[in-house]
Design a protein around this motif. Sequence first.
Motif, mmCIF file in Angstrom:
data_model
loop_
_atom_site.group_PDB
_atom_site.id
_atom_site.type_symbol
_atom_site.label_atom_id
_atom_site.label_comp_id
_atom_site.label_asym_id
_atom_site.label_seq_id
_atom_site.Cartn_x
_atom_site.Cartn_y
_atom_site.Cartn_z
ATOM 1 N N ALA A 166 0.838 -1.194 0.000
ATOM 2 C CA ALA A 166 0.000 0.000 0.000
ATOM 3 C C ALA A 166 0.863 1.231 0.000
ATOM 4 O O ALA A 166 1.194 1.783 1.062
ATOM 5 N N ASP A 169 1.655 4.953 -0.001
ATOM 6 C CA ASP A 169 0.866 6.063 0.539
ATOM 7 C C ASP A 169 -0.401 5.556 1.224
ATOM 8 O O ASP A 169 -1.469 6.193 1.186
ATOM 9 N N VAL A 203 -2.490 3.244 0.505
ATOM 10 C CA VAL A 203 -3.604 2.783 -0.316
ATOM 11 C C VAL A 203 -3.152 1.510 -1.015
ATOM 12 O O VAL A 203 -2.111 1.489 -1.689
ATOM 13 N N LYS A 248 -2.408 -0.997 -3.591
ATOM 14 C CA LYS A 248 -2.347 -0.946 -5.047
ATOM 15 C C LYS A 248 -1.758 -2.226 -5.624
ATOM 16 O O LYS A 248 -2.014 -2.553 -6.783
ATOM 17 N N GLY A 299 -7.402 -0.943 -3.732
ATOM 18 C CA GLY A 299 -7.987 0.378 -3.554
ATOM 19 C C GLY A 299 -8.366 0.668 -2.113
ATOM 20 O O GLY A 299 -8.881 1.746 -1.823
ATOM 21 N N ASP A 304 -8.167 2.072 1.335
ATOM 22 C CA ASP A 304 -7.409 3.180 1.946
ATOM 23 C C ASP A 304 -7.366 2.935 3.437
ATOM 24 O O ASP A 304 -8.389 2.973 4.114
ATOM 25 N N TYR A 305 -6.151 2.661 3.945
ATOM 26 C CA TYR A 305 -6.020 2.345 5.376
ATOM 27 C C TYR A 305 -6.409 3.512 6.254
ATOM 28 O O TYR A 305 -6.814 3.333 7.400
ATOM 29 N N ARG A 306 -6.303 4.698 5.717
ATOM 30 C CA ARG A 306 -6.597 5.872 6.536
ATOM 31 C C ARG A 306 -8.096 5.999 6.835
ATOM 32 O O ARG A 306 -8.507 6.654 7.772
ATOM 33 N N THR A 307 -8.933 5.362 6.007
ATOM 34 C CA THR A 307 -10.380 5.432 6.228
ATOM 35 C C THR A 307 -10.948 4.133 6.782
ATOM 36 O O THR A 307 -12.152 4.054 7.051
ATOM 37 N N SER A 308 -10.119 3.141 6.960
ATOM 38 C CA SER A 308 -10.594 1.843 7.480
ATOM 39 C C SER A 308 -10.496 1.846 9.000
ATOM 40 O O SER A 308 -9.391 1.902 9.563
ATOM 41 N N ARG A 315 -6.863 0.954 10.542
ATOM 42 C CA ARG A 315 -6.119 2.210 10.588
ATOM 43 C C ARG A 315 -5.182 2.261 11.778
ATOM 44 O O ARG A 315 -4.029 2.685 11.676
#
Length: 896
Positions: free
Chosen positions: A114, A116, A118, A120, A133, A135-139, A143
Amino acid sequence: MGGLSDQKSNRRGLRRIRASHLHLLLATIVVVAAAIFALHQNQNVFDQKLRSDVLSKASLVRAKLEGSINANIQLVRGLVASIETNPQIEQAEFSELVGSLLTQELQIRHIAAAPDLVVKLIHPIEGNERAVGLDYRTSESQRGAVFQARNSGGLVLAGPVDLVQGGQGFIGRFPVFSRNAMGVREFWGIVSAIVDVEQLYRQSGLLDDDLAIEIAIVGRNAAGGRGERFFGAESVLGDNPVTVDVLLPSGTWQIAARPKGGWDQPIPGRGQLYAWLLAAALLVLGPTFIMGRLMDERQRNIADMRERKLELERLSRRLRLAVQASRIGIWEMDVQNGELIWDDRMNELYGYPQDAGIRNYPFWARRLHPDDKVRAEADFSAAMRETGRYHSDYRLILDDGSIRHVRAIGSVFQDETAPPRIVGVNWDVTEDVERAEALNMAVLLSEARNAELESIRERIEFNALHDSLTGLPNRRYLDETIAEHAKAFAEGREVAAILQIDLDRFKEINDTLGHAAGDAMLVHAANVLRQAVWPTDFVARVGGDEFVVVRRARNAALLSAESLADLAATIIVKLQEPTLYEEHECRIGGSVGIAADTDTIADATRLLVNADIALYRAKRNGRNCFQFFSEELQAEIITTKQIADDIRSGLERGEFVPHYQPQFDAQTFEIIGVEALARWEHPQKGLLGPAYFLKVAEELDVVQEIDSRMLEATVAQLGVWELQGLRVPQASVNVSARRLHNADLLAGLRKMQIEPRRIAFELVESIFLDEHDDRLMAHVDELKSIGIDVEIDDFGTGYASIVSLLKLKPQRLKIDRQLVQPIVGSLAQRQLLGSIIEMGHSLGIQVLAEGVETMEHAHILQRLGCDALQGYALARPMPARELIGFANERRLRKAS
């Protein structure tokens, strides 16, 4: 005493237990203690071996877990190093690189990169497309671990966690740092390796069916022993498990283990151990028990002999004390030679010296009372020859002549070799005999007193239920008889009739000849009733000069109306026969009321009331007669009661009002006054005259109240008429003789402030002029003094004298209608009326004629010189509101 014996037996038993079984008890304690110790040691050894085995198996699982996880981590570390040297890596190159790594037998499910934060790059991509796709910042679930790995710069192991693409896994997150063009090391992203949970558990042996231990693992997210449990049952953690730590690259897990089924495992060879212990115990305790029993038997025999000796001494002591306390003499006799052995108490009873000398039969016989000697010797002979048991009561005569009562009992017995003997006791019962004689005497005295009290009670009861003068039953006895009959009537066993008798002319004899003469008449009446009734009839005097006869029968045929009428007639005739009292010939009479419960209105509880009602009617019918209670009489009573209730209600509601009948001048026919007549405006029956209610009102004693209301209403109405233009010169109102006696009448009249001569009181001739009462005459004079005129009403129907008229001096006489009605067709009646008018004028009294029904009556009375007229020919009684119209109409007619 029984409780004391039980306590001794218990103490004796306790001593025997201590003596016979102490050594056996000690041996048993030693054997049991040794067996317990051996079992305890055996259990400890087994428990230690069991925990060691569990620890060994748990350590093997831990080693497999550590090896599998470390191998997976090392593989990923190489991948991280490759990415750091090639941060621009693409999916194809990434898949080729990861694919070469995953060829080994590892538990890695897939690896994701991932940049950044995310996702990929992922391999294998098949089945993991949903993760691309991310996004660890929103999980929310991932997170925290991602940021922890980035910030710490080291590996963070998380899990087990629920994966986005499905299933569970352990996630190892590796931060990746690369160098930029300036050669500065900067954060590139995260590489995540997902380890398959089930494969990891299976390769570590946790899922093996033959695993001999139960395991629980705590430390989710590598938190160690304080972390959450993520494998195994919760019960394992609370069952004192064996614990080992699994060392991870970042943190630890803790394995808790116990044997399958728990720690309560059967110990191998335990039954054999029990058998050896039991055999050893029997080898030690058997001989010890036998030896103890032999020793105990000897001690028990010695103790029993000692106890029996002590018990015999105690019994002997008790017997001596009992004999001394009871003062009983004991004797024994040899049946063959007649030799007697007496103790000191026997010698004392018989009055012989206490010298321990030999006694024989003559010593006993010479003390016997002559009257008891034959019987006492016969009792003794019968005991020796027949029954074998001796019991006798007799008297002794001592040397000083005193008498002593003795009771003797004994029994014959014989030992195996000895001759038969009789043993017995004697004791002094003199006091008992004297007490019994005193008690008998007291009983006789008590019986005599009870008989006397019963006689007194009977006299008191007779006096309470009988009249002292006539000897007849009284009212109380009558009430009991009626109550007894009511019960029998209700049960259908009898019927009854009651005759209530009231003596006539008794009061005159009592008042003129004295109470003694009255008492003689009452005794005479009682004798008449006794002779007239049946022997089974009940005759009572219920008070004063009233008597009651109750005739009870089994059926109504014996209580026919004819038989009751004959009895009543006989009583009336016999009572009227003359009786001499102190040379005076006295005659009384009697009125009889009869009521029976043989008809359709039978009521046994109201017989006396019904008879009293019938008596009241008989006295009203003229006395010296009898009257049966009947349905008609009852209906009349009910009607009278209804009228009485309505009268009370009518007075409360103001339903009694005056109607006014005009009075006219006989010459000019002008209205010279009115008579106020009481009328009852009944809410259901309409307007009612005095004939309907006056008799009942007199019985209720409310005539005075009605008269008072008529007077008050009339005085007020005179004022109302004045305001309406009509002046009525005078209004006449009726007044009863009782009200005229009332001193409160005068006080009330003074408070009303009546205009003089506007009100006239009409007094009935037959009531007033028959009474020569100075107090009444004084009240009449006071009425005149305050301006109230006095008139004599219904004149000619009574028996007034000229002297009475002179004494009363009324303002007006009202000739009764019975004298006025015949004057049209009777010359003699016309002359009589003329004489009355002339007599009134000669005494200065005005004369008014009532009952003027025709104008011919009016003209004749006018010619005879009558002063005033009143009747239907001139005007009917009318309400006050109509009178004003009537007067105005006459004035208009006269004017026209």
